[in-house]
Design a protein around this motif. Sequence first.
Motif, PDB file in Angstrom:
ATOM      1  N   LYS A 106       0.722  -1.212   0.063  1.00 36.25           N
ATOM      2  CA  LYS A 106       0.135   0.084   0.103  1.00 36.25           C
ATOM      3  C   LYS A 106       1.052   1.135   0.126  1.00 36.25           C
ATOM      4  N   THR A 107       0.125   2.456  -0.385  1.00 40.69           N
ATOM      5  CA  THR A 107       1.042   3.459  -0.239  1.00 40.69           C
ATOM      6  C   THR A 107       0.151   4.510   0.892  1.00 40.69           C
ATOM      7  N   LEU A 108       0.764   5.583   1.546  1.00 38.74           N
ATOM      8  CA  LEU A 108       0.113   6.100   2.307  1.00 38.74           C
ATOM      9  C   LEU A 108      -1.053   7.039   1.842  1.00 38.74           C
ATOM     10  N   ASP A 109      -1.203   7.422   0.327  1.00 40.77           N
ATOM     11  CA  ASP A 109      -2.407   7.814  -0.047  1.00 40.77           C
ATOM     12  C   ASP A 109      -3.696   6.802  -0.028  1.00 40.77           C
ATOM     13  N   GLU A 110      -3.467   5.783   0.544  1.00 41.04           N
ATOM     14  CA  GLU A 110      -4.363   4.472   0.005  1.00 41.04           C
ATOM     15  C   GLU A 110      -5.062   4.312   1.578  1.00 41.04           C
ATOM     16  N   VAL A 111      -4.547   4.861   2.609  1.00 36.34           N
ATOM     17  CA  VAL A 111      -4.784   4.645   3.951  1.00 36.34           C
ATOM     18  C   VAL A 111      -5.554   5.772   4.723  1.00 36.34           C
ATOM     19  N   THR A 112      -6.216   5.722   5.414  1.00 30.32           N
ATOM     20  CA  THR A 112      -6.950   6.813   6.356  1.00 30.32           C
ATOM     21  C   THR A 112      -5.955   7.689   6.894  1.00 30.32           C
ATOM     22  N   LEU A 121      12.351   3.059   9.448  1.00 28.53           N
ATOM     23  CA  LEU A 121      11.698   2.427   8.111  1.00 28.53           C
ATOM     24  C   LEU A 121      11.009   3.291   7.401  1.00 28.53           C
ATOM     25  N   PRO A 122      10.781   3.066   6.429  1.00 32.86           N
ATOM     26  CA  PRO A 122       9.980   3.704   5.312  1.00 32.86           C
ATOM     27  C   PRO A 122       8.399   3.886   5.988  1.00 32.86           C
ATOM     28  N   ALA A 123       7.778   4.775   5.733  1.00 33.73           N
ATOM     29  CA  ALA A 123       6.188   4.686   6.521  1.00 33.73           C
ATOM     30  C   ALA A 123       5.485   3.514   5.612  1.00 33.73           C
ATOM     31  N   GLU A 124       5.659   3.387   4.263  1.00 35.90           N
ATOM     32  CA  GLU A 124       5.000   2.542   3.500  1.00 35.90           C
ATOM     33  C   GLU A 124       5.135   1.050   3.953  1.00 35.90           C
ATOM     34  N   ALA A 125       6.494   0.713   4.516  1.00 37.96           N
ATOM     35  CA  ALA A 125       6.765  -0.528   5.024  1.00 37.96           C
ATOM     36  C   ALA A 125       6.116  -1.001   6.060  1.00 37.96           C
TER      37      ALA A 125
END
Length: 941
Positions: free
Chosen positions: A577-583, A599-603
């Motif tokens: 997922k990407t951060l744009d796909e979550v709330t 770590l990267p937030a997307e991870a």
Amino acid sequence: MTAEEIISAQGDPALPTQPTHLLDLLKTAASSDACLLFLEDGSNGPATKLPYAQLYEKALQQVSTLRASGLVEKGQVALTYFDNHYDNVVWFWSVVAAGGIGAILSPLSHEPKTASGQLENVKNLFGDAPLITSAKLAPLFAGQGLQVKTIDDIKQTTPKAEPSPVSDVLPISELDSIAAILFTSGSTGHSKAVQYSHKALLASVKAKADHLDSRGRTFMSWVSFDHSANFCEVHLQSMYVCSDQVLTPAAELMAEPYHFFSILSAYKVGYTFTPNFFLAAATKSLRDKLANLEISLDLSHLRTIMCAGESNRTQTLADCDELMRRFGAPSYAIRAAYGLSETCSACFYNLESPQYDLGNPFASAGKHLPGVMEMKLVQDDSEETDRGVVYLRGDVILSGYYNNLDATAACMTDDGWFNTGDIGRVDENGSLHLLGRSKEILILHGNNYSSFELEYAIETSNIAGLTVSYTAVFSTWDESQQSEAVVVLFNPSEEAIGRKRQADTLQAIHRVVFNFCSQRALHVIPLPKALLPKSTIGKLSRSKLKKQYEAGAFDDYWFDEKDSHVQGEGIKESVTKTLDEVTPLEREIATVYAAVVGLPAEALLTDDALLSSGINSIGFLKVKRTLEKNLDMDHEIPMATLVQCHSVSDLAAELIKSGTTSAEYDPIVPLVKKGTKQPIFLLHPGAGEFLCWFNLLEYLPDRRLYAVRCKGLHSGEETFTSLQHQLDTYYAAIRRTQPEGPYLLLGYCLGGLLAFELAKMFEANGLEVAFCGGIDNPPDIRRSLGHEKYRSVLSDFLPALTGMSPEEAQDFTKSTAYMEDPEFYEAIYGKFPPAVIQENGGLTIQRIKAYGKVEDWHRAIAAKYEAQGKVRSLDIFKANALPLFDVSGLGSWDAVMEQWCTLAESPRIHKVQGNHYTVLKKPDIEVLQERINEALDARGV
């Protein structure tokens, strides 16, 4: 009465030159100018000053109340449980002043099974002994059969008699009687209650003060009050030498460890305590700060950092020593030490650390306190030697374990020697070097855990692929953590055959370990049974297995944990997922965690990613503090919530349940994210919040469920400018979440109005609304929102919320009529019992105020609203009317609700059980959910 008046009335004797029991100790300290400083708001916040004289006065003033309420009698145990230093200190001494025995409970475990075991153990040990706590913490003990009393309850008790004279509390002839109780291994369910006599505690602090020259030094502690290093080492010793003490919460220092040195400098601290892992973290944290900032510190007053609780790495002590000397600290300020709860905290000190042990990996503990203790080392054959189990005897040793004769007999010899369970050797200079433990205990970041109980937790968690009775747990040194870490050995069953299945088994074991001790295992290793031999009585030898592990015997069996995504590096490969796909809330959580674990937030958006991130106890506190700040929360995130949530979505769901949302306003709150049936959008009542829906979720299976939250509940967030603004915002958010129909809308109270108006908008735009429902909402919403102000409704609900009689509620309303809203909200909050606070997501005064702001805005909207137009279908769920509902002109609530029939082509009115307040609670919700599901089936959805 003031302390002076009480003392005068009792004919107070002259101050003793040597305290003989704890109340003497407090009284002596009260005669000085020394005080306690509480930094409950953090290292940079203002300190609450409490002179010992005022503490003595407060304690004496509580005597009448505690005696009159029947909570504390002479020689009776009273348990105390608080989450801040101030209340811990005040209420412990109040119990002592009343002649009782203060038993300071350790923090409850984050793991539910273990916490339940702790409470069962407390009940078994103490029976009906009173447990004094705060209203906020009281729900933790609900249903446990304990006699829980909140301090608010106690303060409201009317004293019936003056306290007995202080001199009658504990005659000098009873110095060997119990003065206080602390607990061993506070994170296990079978903790032992350590009894301290007045004689032992006073002998301990006198010996420490003489041996370490602590007179005239300011003391500081950041560990919890129940910890012997705080209670015995810092709190009582500072009182004995009549010195100031600074008490600060652990969260602040754990989040920013360099603040440890800031406090030592700012308050000219001379004496404190820390375990090895935190000293390493604080040293690294300060070095990192110094790389970018010029920091000025004065550590010239420092004389003792007692470093104990776990193995002390010599290099850690040396690194800290070198750094502190740059800021004026003297040589040998760090004292590697050794002690247990049973020995009144430390009883061995190395006065030459770290130089004495340079070249050795671990620091020695030095020599024991002179005059109050003797030591011997014993081999299995009971012969004394220079290497063996450490036995101690003397004035500072525990008097026994409370209500546990078997445990006392198991560790105490007939001639008074205490078996510590630790193995050591004595060098040529007489210094003690600890070599290990004979007891089955894990010491992780200074906290004790039971190997047996962790094994039990693993084997009772129904983990596929694990062979029961072939699990061994021990700890080993982890260089990266500068502390010990858990190793789990297990035998895989057929269900763990194959790389994917074995990875799942390992991950499940990691979850249990993580929940149990707030850190992941260093290694979880599957082994064949041949490498897990049992004794003739069917036991695995943890000590032998540990030696084999540390010798590398199991290296070939290590599973590649990166491939199973149980390490931070591994989860990078699973980003889906990407951060744009979550709330927005999930995005905030992922961003905060990412900054802490590197770590990267997307991870961190995959399942179990938080468990896999490598976060430790310090990291948890950083995440906790940052989220509370970024989300502008008016209540704390329980540490148990952080530990038990292994994914961003899990943590977001738990925060939502407590009424928390992101600072970025988003009307849509996902409550259930999976399901094959059409989703339902749940519209909020007048207060604007969505918590009312949680009881209904289990009755709407196999559906995605979205709550709609009103604007204006978050700090600094304004309400909508108009009803149309609100509807337009909700319409756009629902379309964004579900682009195409059919749409299902269900509202409660004002939410029914919103559902009706939104249905008209959808149908006007050619979109299908397959279900439009309202729970107990009249078409003329003014009939149920008829009061001018939200506070009037709160007063009307007092009998249902608090158990007050209608007459008492009326009296409260009259007595608070003159108050401004903020003062009124504080007053009414004080009337809510713990159950009401808990079921409303940890209700706070700030949240009541926010609800008031939003509901009063909705009342202004309702005052002008008239239902017009029609929708295709409408289902109204009608409960019994409350007395305050307006039926004028129509004669009955049934007639009021029947007016909906003119506003829909296919209207249906469903009679449900209960009233407006109870309809979404058990047992009334059982009928409501049946009617809702029948209505959904009837509409074909």
